[in-house]
Design a protein around this motif. Sequence first.
Motif, PDB file in Angstrom:
ATOM      1  N   ALA A  51       0.868  -1.181   0.000  1.00 38.34           N
ATOM      2  CA  ALA A  51       0.000   0.000   0.000  1.00 38.34           C
ATOM      3  C   ALA A  51       0.897   1.221   0.000  1.00 38.34           C
ATOM      4  CB  ALA A  51      -0.890   0.003   1.228  1.00 38.34           C
ATOM      5  N   GLU A  52       0.540   2.207  -0.803  1.00 40.56           N
ATOM      6  CA  GLU A  52       1.365   3.402  -0.931  1.00 40.56           C
ATOM      7  C   GLU A  52       0.490   4.646  -0.850  1.00 40.56           C
ATOM      8  OE1 GLU A  52       3.798   5.076  -4.637  1.00 40.56           O
ATOM      9  OE2 GLU A  52       4.569   3.188  -3.848  1.00 40.56           O
ATOM     10  N   ALA A  53       0.775   5.494   0.108  1.00 41.54           N
ATOM     11  CA  ALA A  53       0.020   6.742   0.255  1.00 41.54           C
ATOM     12  C   ALA A  53       0.446   7.714  -0.833  1.00 41.54           C
ATOM     13  CB  ALA A  53       0.281   7.347   1.627  1.00 41.54           C
ATOM     14  N   PHE A  54      -0.500   8.511  -1.278  1.00 42.67           N
ATOM     15  CA  PHE A  54      -0.187   9.541  -2.257  1.00 42.67           C
ATOM     16  C   PHE A  54       0.532  10.690  -1.564  1.00 42.67           C
ATOM     17  CE2 PHE A  54      -3.935   7.490  -4.191  1.00 42.67           C
ATOM     18  CZ  PHE A  54      -3.358   7.099  -5.385  1.00 42.67           C
ATOM     19  N   GLU A  89      -6.962   5.959   4.679  1.00 45.93           N
ATOM     20  CA  GLU A  89      -7.733   5.019   3.876  1.00 45.93           C
ATOM     21  C   GLU A  89      -7.492   5.190   2.375  1.00 45.93           C
ATOM     22  OE1 GLU A  89      -9.748   2.564   5.107  1.00 45.93           O
ATOM     23  OE2 GLU A  89      -8.918   3.148   7.035  1.00 45.93           O
ATOM     24  N   ASP A  90      -7.011   6.347   1.957  1.00 41.41           N
ATOM     25  CA  ASP A  90      -6.861   6.662   0.543  1.00 41.41           C
ATOM     26  C   ASP A  90      -5.450   6.320   0.089  1.00 41.41           C
ATOM     27  OD1 ASP A  90      -7.533   7.498  -1.957  1.00 41.41           O
ATOM     28  OD2 ASP A  90      -7.253   9.622  -1.547  1.00 41.41           O
ATOM     29  N   LYS A  91      -5.274   5.069  -0.295  1.00 37.41           N
ATOM     30  CA  LYS A  91      -3.961   4.607  -0.724  1.00 37.41           C
ATOM     31  C   LYS A  91      -4.077   3.897  -2.055  1.00 37.41           C
ATOM     32  CE  LYS A  91      -2.214   4.045   3.877  1.00 37.41           C
ATOM     33  NZ  LYS A  91      -0.999   3.796   4.514  1.00 37.41           N
ATOM     34  N   ALA A  92      -3.008   3.953  -2.804  1.00 39.21           N
ATOM     35  CA  ALA A  92      -2.914   3.149  -4.018  1.00 39.21           C
ATOM     36  C   ALA A  92      -2.223   1.848  -3.642  1.00 39.21           C
ATOM     37  CB  ALA A  92      -2.102   3.892  -5.076  1.00 39.21           C
ATOM     38  N   TRP A  93      -2.500   0.823  -4.373  1.00 39.54           N
ATOM     39  CA  TRP A  93      -1.815  -0.451  -4.192  1.00 39.54           C
ATOM     40  C   TRP A  93      -0.803  -0.560  -5.307  1.00 39.54           C
ATOM     41  CZ3 TRP A  93      -2.396  -3.147   0.138  1.00 39.54           C
ATOM     42  CH2 TRP A  93      -3.467  -2.776   0.951  1.00 39.54           C
TER      43      TRP A  93
END
Length: 94
Positions: free
Chosen positions: A30-33, A40-44
């Motif tokens: 999981a990577e935070a912008f 909760e708003d993360k890209a995988w």
Amino acid sequence: MPDIYFDEADDASDLVKALQAEGYETSLRAEAFAGDDDAEDKAWTLAVTPFDDRVVEMVDVYGGWMPGDERLPVDGEAAELPDAPRRRKRPDLG
């Protein structure tokens, strides 16, 4: 090798399973912008070894994307854009 990004963890997990079944090595995180405070708003982000044309084909099927990839998704079409800007009528102030 470019990273593959997903908005949904389930999509990323499904691709990981499919790739591992075909013998690929995967690393999902999981990577935070940048600048985003929402936990909760993360890209995988998925890294795959070896990265080849088969991986690219599967990314399209599972809904992932790669930076700089300008191709349309398998099931998507380009959105129609208007020919000119819309004009809004101003309500009477009087």
